[in-house]
Design a protein around this motif. Structure first.
Motif, PDB file in Angstrom:
ATOM      1  N   ARG A   3      11.799  29.302  22.787  1.00 28.20           N
ATOM      2  CA  ARG A   3      12.188  29.797  24.472  1.00 28.20           C
ATOM      3  C   ARG A   3      12.503  28.980  25.189  1.00 28.20           C
ATOM      4  NH1 ARG A   3       6.410  31.381  27.536  1.00 28.20           N
ATOM      5  NH2 ARG A   3       6.067  29.137  27.378  1.00 28.20           N
ATOM      6  N   VAL A   4      12.107  27.784  25.084  1.00 27.52           N
ATOM      7  CA  VAL A   4      12.565  26.684  26.205  1.00 27.52           C
ATOM      8  C   VAL A   4      14.024  26.332  25.855  1.00 27.52           C
ATOM      9  CG1 VAL A   4      12.450  24.185  26.658  1.00 27.52           C
ATOM     10  CG2 VAL A   4      10.286  25.563  26.469  1.00 27.52           C
ATOM     11  N   ILE A   5      14.526  25.968  24.675  1.00 25.52           N
ATOM     12  CA  ILE A   5      15.975  25.769  24.258  1.00 25.52           C
ATOM     13  C   ILE A   5      16.749  27.013  24.490  1.00 25.52           C
ATOM     14  CG2 ILE A   5      17.405  25.264  22.556  1.00 25.52           C
ATOM     15  CD1 ILE A   5      15.425  23.596  21.491  1.00 25.52           C
ATOM     16  N   ASP A   6      16.236  28.394  24.200  1.00 21.72           N
ATOM     17  CA  ASP A   6      17.120  29.494  24.467  1.00 21.72           C
ATOM     18  C   ASP A   6      17.326  29.626  26.163  1.00 21.72           C
ATOM     19  OD1 ASP A   6      17.309  30.178  21.830  1.00 21.72           O
ATOM     20  OD2 ASP A   6      15.710  31.656  21.980  1.00 21.72           O
ATOM     21  N   ALA A   7      16.321  29.116  26.743  1.00 18.93           N
ATOM     22  CA  ALA A   7      16.480  29.474  28.328  1.00 18.93           C
ATOM     23  C   ALA A   7      17.383  28.414  28.686  1.00 18.93           C
ATOM     24  CB  ALA A   7      15.114  29.261  28.908  1.00 18.93           C
ATOM     25  N   ALA A  40      22.781  27.440  30.885  1.00 15.42           N
ATOM     26  CA  ALA A  40      24.170  26.603  30.901  1.00 15.42           C
ATOM     27  C   ALA A  40      25.290  27.742  30.526  1.00 15.42           C
ATOM     28  CB  ALA A  40      23.928  25.770  29.629  1.00 15.42           C
ATOM     29  N   GLY A  41      25.070  28.605  29.734  1.00 10.99           N
ATOM     30  CA  GLY A  41      26.240  29.355  29.428  1.00 10.99           C
ATOM     31  C   GLY A  41      26.656  30.496  30.934  1.00 10.99           C
ATOM     32  N   ARG A  42      25.746  30.694  31.628  1.00  5.92           N
ATOM     33  CA  ARG A  42      25.842  31.492  32.685  1.00  5.92           C
ATOM     34  C   ARG A  42      26.522  30.413  33.537  1.00  5.92           C
ATOM     35  NH1 ARG A  42      22.838  31.233  36.828  1.00  5.92           N
ATOM     36  NH2 ARG A  42      20.984  30.454  35.843  1.00  5.92           N
ATOM     37  N   ILE A  43      25.941  29.424  33.980  1.00  4.36           N
ATOM     38  CA  ILE A  43      26.415  28.540  34.840  1.00  4.36           C
ATOM     39  C   ILE A  43      28.051  28.117  34.512  1.00  4.36           C
ATOM     40  CG2 ILE A  43      26.561  26.010  35.435  1.00  4.36           C
ATOM     41  CD1 ILE A  43      23.190  25.968  35.233  1.00  4.36           C
ATOM     42  N   VAL A  44      28.298  27.775  33.390  1.00  3.37           N
ATOM     43  CA  VAL A  44      29.616  27.338  32.995  1.00  3.37           C
ATOM     44  C   VAL A  44      30.611  28.603  33.135  1.00  3.37           C
ATOM     45  CG1 VAL A  44      31.247  27.151  31.036  1.00  3.37           C
ATOM     46  CG2 VAL A  44      29.058  25.632  31.391  1.00  3.37           C
ATOM     47  N   GLU A  45      30.199  29.874  32.985  1.00  2.00           N
ATOM     48  CA  GLU A  45      30.870  31.012  33.309  1.00  2.00           C
ATOM     49  C   GLU A  45      31.142  31.543  34.639  1.00  2.00           C
ATOM     50  OE1 GLU A  45      30.730  35.701  31.925  1.00  2.00           O
ATOM     51  OE2 GLU A  45      29.580  34.407  30.615  1.00  2.00           O
ATOM     52  N   GLU A  46      30.070  31.186  35.423  1.00  2.00           N
ATOM     53  CA  GLU A  46      29.858  31.946  36.852  1.00  2.00           C
ATOM     54  C   GLU A  46      30.363  30.725  37.826  1.00  2.00           C
ATOM     55  OE1 GLU A  46      26.259  33.748  37.504  1.00  2.00           O
ATOM     56  OE2 GLU A  46      26.491  35.067  35.850  1.00  2.00           O
ATOM     57  N   ALA A  47      30.378  29.659  37.697  1.00  2.00           N
ATOM     58  CA  ALA A  47      30.780  28.615  38.538  1.00  2.00           C
ATOM     59  C   ALA A  47      32.168  28.467  38.947  1.00  2.00           C
ATOM     60  CB  ALA A  47      30.358  27.271  38.202  1.00  2.00           C
ATOM     61  N   ALA A  48      32.414  28.355  40.304  1.00  2.00           N
ATOM     62  CA  ALA A  48      33.482  28.522  40.812  1.00  2.00           C
ATOM     63  C   ALA A  48      34.557  27.388  40.384  1.00  2.00           C
ATOM     64  CB  ALA A  48      33.670  28.224  42.539  1.00  2.00           C
ATOM     65  N   ARG A  73      17.287  24.028  12.781  1.00  2.00           N
ATOM     66  CA  ARG A  73      17.556  25.233  13.687  1.00  2.00           C
ATOM     67  C   ARG A  73      17.686  24.855  15.118  1.00  2.00           C
ATOM     68  NH1 ARG A  73      15.008  28.842  15.955  1.00  2.00           N
ATOM     69  NH2 ARG A  73      13.121  28.645  14.584  1.00  2.00           N
ATOM     70  N   LEU A  74      16.508  24.145  15.559  1.00  2.00           N
ATOM     71  CA  LEU A  74      16.187  23.824  16.917  1.00  2.00           C
ATOM     72  C   LEU A  74      17.432  22.647  17.493  1.00  2.00           C
ATOM     73  CD1 LEU A  74      12.386  23.920  17.057  1.00  2.00           C
ATOM     74  CD2 LEU A  74      13.814  25.172  18.532  1.00  2.00           C
ATOM     75  N   ARG A  75      17.568  21.708  16.441  1.00  2.00           N
ATOM     76  CA  ARG A  75      18.523  20.722  16.838  1.00  2.00           C
ATOM     77  C   ARG A  75      19.863  21.187  16.684  1.00  2.00           C
ATOM     78  NH1 ARG A  75      15.560  16.446  18.224  1.00  2.00           N
ATOM     79  NH2 ARG A  75      14.360  15.478  16.364  1.00  2.00           N
ATOM     80  N   ARG A  76      20.128  22.251  16.111  1.00  2.00           N
ATOM     81  CA  ARG A  76      21.658  23.124  16.313  1.00  2.00           C
ATOM     82  C   ARG A  76      21.603  23.529  17.781  1.00  2.00           C
ATOM     83  NH1 ARG A  76      21.103  24.525  10.898  1.00  2.00           N
ATOM     84  NH2 ARG A  76      20.099  26.528  11.570  1.00  2.00           N
ATOM     85  N   LYS A  77      20.789  24.346  18.145  1.00  2.00           N
ATOM     86  CA  LYS A  77      20.556  24.704  19.482  1.00  2.00           C
ATOM     87  C   LYS A  77      20.712  23.635  20.629  1.00  2.00           C
ATOM     88  CE  LYS A  77      18.001  28.969  18.697  1.00  2.00           C
ATOM     89  NZ  LYS A  77      16.714  29.771  19.232  1.00  2.00           N
ATOM     90  N   GLN A  78      20.067  22.637  20.145  1.00  2.00           N
ATOM     91  CA  GLN A  78      20.377  21.309  21.223  1.00  2.00           C
ATOM     92  C   GLN A  78      21.693  20.887  21.352  1.00  2.00           C
ATOM     93  OE1 GLN A  78      16.916  18.647  19.546  1.00  2.00           O
ATOM     94  NE2 GLN A  78      17.105  18.052  21.870  1.00  2.00           N
ATOM     95  N   ARG A  79      22.382  20.812  20.190  1.00  2.00           N
ATOM     96  CA  ARG A  79      23.648  20.358  20.224  1.00  2.00           C
ATOM     97  C   ARG A  79      24.704  21.398  20.748  1.00  2.00           C
ATOM     98  NH1 ARG A  79      22.293  18.791  14.949  1.00  2.00           N
ATOM     99  NH2 ARG A  79      23.058  20.426  14.000  1.00  2.00           N
ATOM    100  N   TYR A 108      23.847  23.300  23.599  1.00  2.00           N
ATOM    101  CA  TYR A 108      23.477  22.904  24.662  1.00  2.00           C
ATOM    102  C   TYR A 108      24.270  21.853  25.259  1.00  2.00           C
ATOM    103  CZ  TYR A 108      21.036  21.636  29.121  1.00  2.00           C
ATOM    104  OH  TYR A 108      20.543  21.303  30.061  1.00  2.00           O
ATOM    105  N   LEU A 109      24.289  20.667  24.360  1.00  2.00           N
ATOM    106  CA  LEU A 109      24.989  19.589  24.815  1.00  2.00           C
ATOM    107  C   LEU A 109      26.564  19.787  24.984  1.00  2.00           C
ATOM    108  CD1 LEU A 109      22.995  16.841  22.712  1.00  2.00           C
ATOM    109  CD2 LEU A 109      23.055  16.956  25.093  1.00  2.00           C
ATOM    110  N   GLU A 110      27.033  20.485  24.090  1.00  2.00           N
ATOM    111  CA  GLU A 110      28.497  20.620  24.202  1.00  2.00           C
ATOM    112  C   GLU A 110      28.657  21.509  25.376  1.00  2.00           C
ATOM    113  OE1 GLU A 110      30.735  19.442  22.179  1.00  2.00           O
ATOM    114  OE2 GLU A 110      29.064  18.160  21.139  1.00  2.00           O
ATOM    115  N   GLU A 111      27.924  22.271  26.034  1.00  2.00           N
ATOM    116  CA  GLU A 111      28.298  22.853  27.237  1.00  2.00           C
ATOM    117  C   GLU A 111      28.623  21.767  28.473  1.00  2.00           C
ATOM    118  OE1 GLU A 111      29.238  25.823  27.747  1.00  2.00           O
ATOM    119  OE2 GLU A 111      27.801  27.369  26.832  1.00  2.00           O
ATOM    120  N   TRP A 112      27.826  20.813  28.351  1.00  2.00           N
ATOM    121  CA  TRP A 112      28.180  19.560  29.263  1.00  2.00           C
ATOM    122  C   TRP A 112      29.300  18.822  28.811  1.00  2.00           C
ATOM    123  CZ3 TRP A 112      24.019  16.896  32.372  1.00  2.00           C
ATOM    124  CH2 TRP A 112      22.949  17.683  32.701  1.00  2.00           C
TER     125      TRP A 112
END
Length: 201
Positions: free
Chosen positions: A69-73, A78-86, A127-133, A135-139
């Motif tokens: 739940r935490v990592i998905d959030a 992060a996906g929304r921020i990258v997509e919507e930021a000016a 699986r959780l580690r993959r999600k972490q990676r 997330y980091l790749e967005e940054w």
């Protein structure tokens, strides 16, 4: 002819699962994973230990659901921020801000994650580690756009350092109000990344 009484329809409390997850986070943060039983979680959540098994098959499954739940959030934000930021500078400030809020507001859950992830089954942990990676790749992507001279490995190292600095607040009590702590940690993260905070985020 006598009427046959209808069987009552059993309904589940929609908030029960959330209570169980919150109780588990609190108990495991205070006592440690191995010292907490399913019955303890049930008692803290206001349900019987056996009722937990209607939602989770094991204690590790409770932790997996909590961490998912935490990592998905974080990933969704992060996906929304990258997509919507000016623009990228605003996106980076918002990514930092979201991580700072997570570290301060959800300190308990993050402490449990760091301490207990190795108690999870191997498949869930990978699986959780993959999600972490992811997330980091967005940054890393955003930082690479802002600092094109960086190698990917360099950008990734800076992102790890920035997030590690943010999450350092888990290991001590600053005595500062949350808003002041957030301001200081946000500034430190941006300094690590080499990109100033933008006021347009």
């Amino acid at each position: 002819m006598s009427e046959v009484a209808e069987e009552p329809v059993r309904t589940r409390d929609p908030a029960r699962k959330e209570r169980i997850l919150s109780a588990a986070a609190d108990l495991v943060a205070r006592r440690g994973y191995h010292a907490v039983a399913m019955a303890d979680i049930g008692a803290a959540a206001g349900v019987t230990g056996s009722a937990i098994y209607r939602h989770f098959e094991s204690k590790s499954a409770v932790l997996v659901a909590l961490f998912d739940r935490v990592i998905d959030a974080l990933l969704s934000n992060a996906g929304r921020i990258v997509e919507e930021a000016a623009e990228e500078r605003a996106a980076l400030t918002l990514l930092v801000r979201d991580q700072v809020s997570f570290a301060i507001d959800d300190r308990e859950v993050l402490q449990v994650y760091m301490r207990e992830i190795n108690n999870l089954p191997d498949e869930d942990r990978r699986r959780l580690r993959r999600k972490q990676r992811l997330y980091l790749e967005e940054w890393v992507h955003v930082l690479g756009e802002l600092r094109p001279g960086l190698l990917d490995t360099e950008a990734r190292a800076l992102v790890h350092a920035a997030i590690g600095g943010i999450q350092s607040v888990l290991h001590y009590r600053s005595g500062l109000p949350d808003d002041r702590l957030a301001e200081l940690v946000t500034g430190a993260a941006h300094a690590t990344l080499g990109v100033p905070v933008t006021s347009t985020a």
